[in-house]
Design a protein around this motif. Structure first.
Motif, PDB file in Angstrom:
ATOM      1  N   ASP A 157      -7.086  -3.452  -1.269  1.00 38.60           N
ATOM      2  CA  ASP A 157      -6.743  -2.131  -1.796  1.00 38.60           C
ATOM      3  C   ASP A 157      -7.090  -2.100  -3.282  1.00 38.60           C
ATOM      4  O   ASP A 157      -6.336  -2.614  -4.119  1.00 38.60           O
ATOM      5  N   ARG A 197       0.829  -1.212   0.000  1.00 37.60           N
ATOM      6  CA  ARG A 197       0.000   0.000   0.000  1.00 37.60           C
ATOM      7  C   ARG A 197       0.866   1.265   0.000  1.00 37.60           C
ATOM      8  O   ARG A 197       0.570   2.236  -0.702  1.00 37.60           O
ATOM      9  N   ARG A 230      -7.099   0.297  -5.300  1.00 36.92           N
ATOM     10  CA  ARG A 230      -6.286   1.148  -6.165  1.00 36.92           C
ATOM     11  C   ARG A 230      -5.469   0.293  -7.119  1.00 36.92           C
ATOM     12  O   ARG A 230      -5.029   0.766  -8.174  1.00 36.92           O
TER      13      ARG A 230
END
Length: 309
Positions: A129, A93, A131
């Motif tokens: 996550d 991350r 993203r």
């Protein structure tokens, strides 16, 4: 050829060290798709995740960041040689954070790749996550399962008790002992009666000039491994793992379980765009750096990332 920049950036309470592989003809004024590359357990950024997969992906036109895990390699954090899956995923991350801060990276076109334990950490990062827009696991190993099974010799409760005892002794002033995960040589492994293909080939990779690097320590502070005992890389994959996914495995099963884990995550992932690539006749450690199996992997991985990112 790709070029490499060495950088550091803030993690939780320490700095992460990373190499950024830049594509040929890199132009800082352009926007590039980017990939986070995560190294195996006991490895470092200069080994397979860097000098093989990051290099190959950069040559195909991607910006690739490969980082040393927290507490390992050139990254900060103490005590040294902690292998905590939650922090390893957190490292990914922070790598995404850093990539998104770079003016030449398209923040909406970031993917991730990982090798061995790094492959399963990459999968879990994608679960949690979003993203990350595309995921590749190269001979990925679910470390939670491995420590409960192989590392514990299928006696996980006894290992949990042993870890607790070590932690108690150290809290009361005892010395922290860092374990080397592998024998010093293949000959020593064979003398000890070890026959598993993964153990022997890991030793041949990490303990010889083939793969050896100063920070590829194959070491772990086992008293801090309790967190891994209750961890599952694939938890909630059926619900939350929706990104395009590619799983690459060899068809020679070994004790670390990548063949099994590869088929498991391929089955469990909610992704509608998912692929499994089986390199026939090749093993877990062949996929680290042997030209032919790496070529099999990259022939699928590069077009996958180009389409997904």
């Amino acid at each position: 050829m790709s070029t490499i920049q060495t950088v550091t950036y803030q993690n939780l309470g320490w700095k992460t060290a990373a190499d950024i592989y830049l594509p040929p003809g890199f132009d800082e004024g352009k926007k590039y798709p980017a990939i986070v590359s995560t190294h195996p357990i006991g490895s470092c950024k200069e080994q397979t995740a860097g000098n093989i997969y990051a290099k190959g992906l950069a040559e195909a036109g991607f910006v690739v960041l490969v980082h040393d895990a927290s507490f390992q390699g050139a990254s900060g954090g103490t005590p040294r040689f902690i292998e905590d899956p939650a922090i390893r995923v957190s490292d990914i991350r922070f790598a995404v954070d850093y990539l998104q801060s770079l003016p030449y990276v398209d923040a909406e076109r970031i993917g991730a790749i990982g090798v061995c334990g790094g492959g399963a950490y990459t999968v879990h990062a994608g679960i949690t996550d979003h993203r990350l827009k595309a995921l590749v696991s190269i001979t990925g190993v679910n470390y939670g399962r491995l420590i409960r099974e192989g590392f514990a010799q299928f006696q996980p409760r006894q290992l949990a008790q042993h870890i607790a005892q070590m932690r108690t002794e150290q809290a009361q002033g005892g010395e922290r002992e860092v374990a080397n995960l592998l024998p010093a040589s293949v000959a020593q492994a064979q003398e000890a009666g070890l026959t598993d293909i993964d153990v022997l080939e890991a030793t041949e990779y990490y303990k010889t000039a083939r793969g050896q690097q100063p920070n590829g320590a194959t070491s772990q502070l086992m008293s801090f491994s309790g967190a891994a005992m209750g961890w599952d890389a694939f938890l909630h994959a059926e619900v939350l793992l929706t990104q395009p996914l590619m799983v690459v495995i060899g068809d020679k099963p070994g004790g670390f379980g990548a063949f099994r884990d590869g088929w498991e995550i391929y089955s469990r992932a909610a992704s509608t765009d998912k692929h499994i690539v089986v390199a026939e006749g090749w093993s877990h450690y062949d996929l680290y750096d042997k030209p032919e199996p790496v070529a099999i992997a990259m022939a699928k991985v590069v077009p996958f990332f180009k389409e997904a990112l």
